[in-house]
Design an enzyme around this catalytic site. Sequence first.
Site, short mmCIF file in Angstrom:
data_model
loop_
_atom_site.label_atom_id
_atom_site.label_comp_id
_atom_site.label_asym_id
_atom_site.label_seq_id
_atom_site.Cartn_x
_atom_site.Cartn_y
_atom_site.Cartn_z
N ASN A 127 -1.21 5.47 3.34
CA ASN A 127 -1.28 5.95 1.98
C ASN A 127 -2.46 7.18 1.88
O ASN A 127 -3.72 6.67 2.64
CB ASN A 127 -1.71 5.17 0.81
CG ASN A 127 -1.65 5.76 -0.60
OD1 ASN A 127 -1.55 7.01 -0.88
ND2 ASN A 127 -1.69 4.91 -1.37
N GLU A 129 -0.96 -4.91 2.60
CA GLU A 129 -0.93 -4.15 4.11
C GLU A 129 -0.93 -4.64 5.43
O GLU A 129 -1.44 -5.53 5.36
CB GLU A 129 -2.03 -2.91 4.03
CG GLU A 129 -3.20 -3.27 3.95
CD GLU A 129 -4.57 -2.41 3.47
OE1 GLU A 129 -4.03 -1.36 3.12
OE2 GLU A 129 -5.42 -2.59 3.78
N THR A 144 -1.64 2.79 -8.05
CA THR A 144 -2.69 3.41 -8.80
C THR A 144 -2.20 4.42 -9.72
O THR A 144 -2.43 4.73 -10.90
CB THR A 144 -3.67 4.06 -7.76
OG1 THR A 144 -3.97 3.10 -6.89
CG2 THR A 144 -4.64 4.75 -8.34
N SER A 152 0.93 -1.27 -0.11
CA SER A 152 -0.11 0.08 0.16
C SER A 152 0.81 1.30 0.09
O SER A 152 1.72 1.40 0.84
CB SER A 152 -0.89 -0.11 1.32
OG SER A 152 -1.62 0.86 1.42
N GLY A 153 0.55 2.26 -0.96
CA GLY A 153 1.31 3.28 -1.04
C GLY A 153 2.44 3.32 -1.89
O GLY A 153 3.43 4.15 -2.01
N GLY A 199 -3.05 -2.68 -2.22
CA GLY A 199 -1.67 -3.23 -2.15
C GLY A 199 -1.49 -3.94 -0.69
O GLY A 199 -2.31 -3.94 0.28
N SER A 207 -5.36 5.88 -0.58
CA SER A 207 -5.30 4.39 -0.66
C SER A 207 -6.47 3.70 -1.29
O SER A 207 -7.89 4.19 -0.88
CB SER A 207 -4.98 3.83 0.68
OG SER A 207 -4.84 2.53 0.67
N SER A 208 -6.21 3.01 -2.40
CA SER A 208 -7.17 2.32 -3.05
C SER A 208 -8.04 1.11 -1.89
O SER A 208 -7.29 0.43 -1.53
CB SER A 208 -7.10 1.49 -4.31
OG SER A 208 -6.09 2.24 -5.09
#
Length: 1110
Positions: free
Chosen positions: A160, A392, A115, A110-111, A390, A163-164
């Site tokens: 993030n 995490e 994306t 994540s981050g 991602g 974050s998605s």
Amino acid sequence: MSKMEVKTSLLDGMIGVGDMVLLEPLTEESFINNLKKRFDHNEIYTYIGSVVISMNPYKNLPIYTPDKVEEYRNRNFYELSPHIYALSDEAYRSLRDQDKDQCILITGESGAGKTEASKLVMSYVAAVCGKGQEVNKVKEQLLQSNPVLEAFGNAKTVRNDNSSRFGKYMDIEFDFKGDPIGGVISNYLLEKSRVVKQPRGERNFHIFYQLLSGASEDTLKKLKLDRDFSKYNYLSLDSATVNGLDDAANFRTVRNAMQIVGFMEDEVQSVLELVAAVLKLGNIEFKPESRTNGFDESRVKDKNDLKEMCELLGIDQSVLERAFSFRTVEARSDKVATTLNVAQAYYARDALAKNLYSRLFSWLVNRINESIKAQTKTRKKVMGVLDIYGFEIFEDNSFEQFIINYCNEKLQQIFIELTLREEQEEYIREGIEWTNIEYFNNAIICDLIENNQNGILAMLDEECLRPGTVTDETFLDKLNTICAEHLHFESRQSKNSKFLTDHTLPHNCFRIQHYAGKVLYRVEGFVDKNNDLLYRDLSQAMYKANHSIMRALFPDGNPAKINLKRPPTAGFQFRASVATLMKNLQTKNPNYIRCIKPNDKKSAHIFTDSLVCHQARYLGLMENVRVRRAGYAFRQPYELCLLRYKMMCKQTWPHWSGPAREGVEVLLSNLAVSPEEYSYGRSKVFIRNPRTLFFLEEKRRSCLEDLATLIQKIYRGWKCRTHFLLLKKSQVVVAAWYRRYAQQKKYQKIKSATLVMQSFIRGWKARKILRELKYQKRCEEAATTIAAFWHGTQARRELKRLKEEARRKHAVAVIWGYWLGLKVRREYRKFFRAHAGRKIYEFTIQRIIQKYFLGLKKTMPSMSPVDKTWPVRSYQFLDGTHKELRRIFHLWRCKKYRSQFTQEKKAIYEEKLQASEIFKDKKALYPSSVSQPFKGDYLEINKNPKYQKLNSMVEEKILLADVVNKINRANGKGAPRLFLLTKNNFVLADQKTGQVKASVPLPDLSSVSVSTQTDGFFALKLKEGTTSAAKGDFLLSSDHLIEIITKLQRTGAAAAGRDHINVDISDEFLVQFKQDKVCVKFIQSGLKNGSSAACKRKNNRLLEVSVPSP
Ligand SMILES: Nc1ncnc2c1ncn2[C@@H]1O[C@H](COP(=O)(O)OP(=O)(O)OP(=O)(O)O)[C@@H](O)[C@H]1O
Ligand SMILES: [Mg+2]
């Protein structure tokens, strides 16, 4: 960058090493140092062969400009310094030119920048692919779907700021030219628990904050919202505003994007109403109210928020209020309402909010898909871009993290499968010398989670579906018994059983050693989140809402479709969709972008070695480099390789007749490529260095140029030659035509000159002859004139003499006449008066008759035999003559009329005549039959397939075919029968089947009886003693009685060699039925004409037919 400065090689002015494959020496330390060095110089992309490593720079770099796009466009992958554009270009060109479907797999925690990377790939492809109004619209819609989905599906987390919180896989579809024509987005499990609760330091989904900060006062008023975040329970306050995030501006971007994607204004309004409703829902609070049975029942505390929410969604407030206090449990046919306590009411409220939001999100994805759907049905090329949440690790990890990390685990698996295992296996399969390289295969972790029998997800499902009390603890117990021995599973209890105490492991947790690290999951909420239950009363209340999209969101609330079966669990659904995704990815050519996070602080300048090293390890990057270094950069089946490069060698161009492998061998040896640079596998040739590939490609390009020149040369030659030949041919035609024309002209001139000369000579000759002839004529004329004068004189003299003589004779005759007259008159004077009267009378009569005949001639009537007119008689004394003339004239025109008749017509009239002889003035039915033509065959037996059999049985020509009623003696009722008449027989047959019931030879027919009245009854009487008579006579009735009897009489008499067959016409006659004779009597009923005659049995010996009066 100016043209002169453009880099032509990856190696030009390189910082560190651009492709890790070239790194010397290859150690983990040198690997990380190389990444660091490049990161410090803002070189965030590095290759491992064709895999791109992307470091998150956490700042905007000037490397995504239109100039950069142009620089990387149509260039070879290794030609320029590493860039995400190079990978995008390679994928796009491979899709466009080689027709290979592509997928871009972007992984990282994540981050790490997944994306962002996916957006860069999409924007690059959009920039380089075709242009045009329609194409640009499609591109814009595809790109603008991102801000919409990010607003609703992304949130700030501790890792993030954007974050998605959902997985996204987007297929971009292209036509054969490589122009984008549409796309399809698939979304994977939104982290919906965030709607009702956010971990510390995190936010709810962006859209809530964007709506409250960016919407106009007017919009907020319509949505019954307040700009103050603190008024909403569902919005965490500690990080309501995020540095660098302008929610208000983003709201405008989202609204604009929605418009571009194709949302209608009322759809946007409906979506915002739903967002507002979720916020309102969070503010509904409950209080307990004691009931007589001792239980507490929840009641809504302040009904204002409930009321506003119901108004927004068009829901009946009382229905929703009741749904928060009661719950209906349905078991087969029974319905039981149980009360909800306050905790249950809060649970129901949150479940509703989560469902409302996540279903809205799925609706948005579907709505976008509808807009960006490709319009054509032709074959499409596809580029899939995968951007998921991602990997995490949070302080507190729950079901959502478990699902997210499982998904990442699967992606790592596909990477390993395709790059490490697949590649090594291919070398072995192809018989290339190979020393195996060890790597960690995470299949074992995937199996721990997804195994159908004892995987964690399967056990969670089992626990959720098990009857009895199910809690998160019972689920953990189950895990402890089944997974305790698994190498990647740990829990307090499983450790205890191995006599190990681990205090970092709390009691209600389990730990999984993922490929990217150990993650501690708290089991609390696993069962509930997996069940994902929404009370049916709530879904039904939502279904009933008077709102444009609510009904589509809650189809399960449709009371007509109550489904007592449990819906599939969240885990099950996710596992199934991930499996489909993996299958889909395996059919496409993969391109990898591996994103790495340089630090945990979202900072632009920090490079934390340990963090990067950890990521590089679990991503298996070192193994990736080793496999790449030991292996070959490029491989291709012999056939394709030969096809691509055969123009570079004389032996292989244009056709190679031997096996493809030998062709490639000849080709490479001819090109003097050093033998270490390639190896021959069983079906493919392997090329070790990208350099060699570039060399081949470069050579091919120049060969293609030569070939193009050759083709051009030959084509131009051909074109000029054909043009020349055409000109030559045309010139010959033109010359021929011209010569012809000139000769024609010359000939015409000569001809006309000759004619002139001829005419002059002829004229001269003619004039000469004329002159001679004139002279001759004049001589002849003079002689004639002289002769004429002489003859004239002689004639006149003679005439004078003759006249004198005639005068004398005449005088004698006149005198003689007078004398004779005198003599006669004297003698006849006494007779004259007696004859004069008679002569005058005769003369007068003659004149009158003459006048009569001439008058009659002018007033003659027409030639029609039925014309009854005749001129009036003018003189009485001619009366007899007048009548006689009229009779003669009538007879004569009848004869004329008859003489026109054909043979058939004559027969018809003969029949009609015969009918008249038989029936006229004898039977009352006759007059009505006169005008009906005798058709004979009413049934068209030989055309009707039903009567085929009958037709074949009756061999002779059918003279008459009709349906008659056969009268039953027992009751006087009629039964329909087919009545056929041929030259020798009459036949009665069944109307339905055509089966012959009776066939009677005509000589056996003795007579026919009919009544004097208007009925159609007739009896056919048979000669006694004949075989046909054994069954008795026939009593029948028909609508065509007159025709039937007439035909019967005609043909019957001919067949029997008689004069005629007797036709008895009387109102009472006897019919011989089988044994005895029955009298048939006709009486006039009082009924009026129109009803038909009816036959009734009076007694054993009498049948009475009542006939309507005429
Ligand atoms: N190429 C880049 N240039 C500039 N900034 C970047 C780049 N890539 C990422 N970032 C920064 O890093 C942040 C996080 O990136 P991104 O949202 O792409 O991460 P992610 O991998 O998708 O994370 P998650 O898994 O949480 O969705 C971005 O908001 C952006 O600020
Ligand atoms: Mg993301």
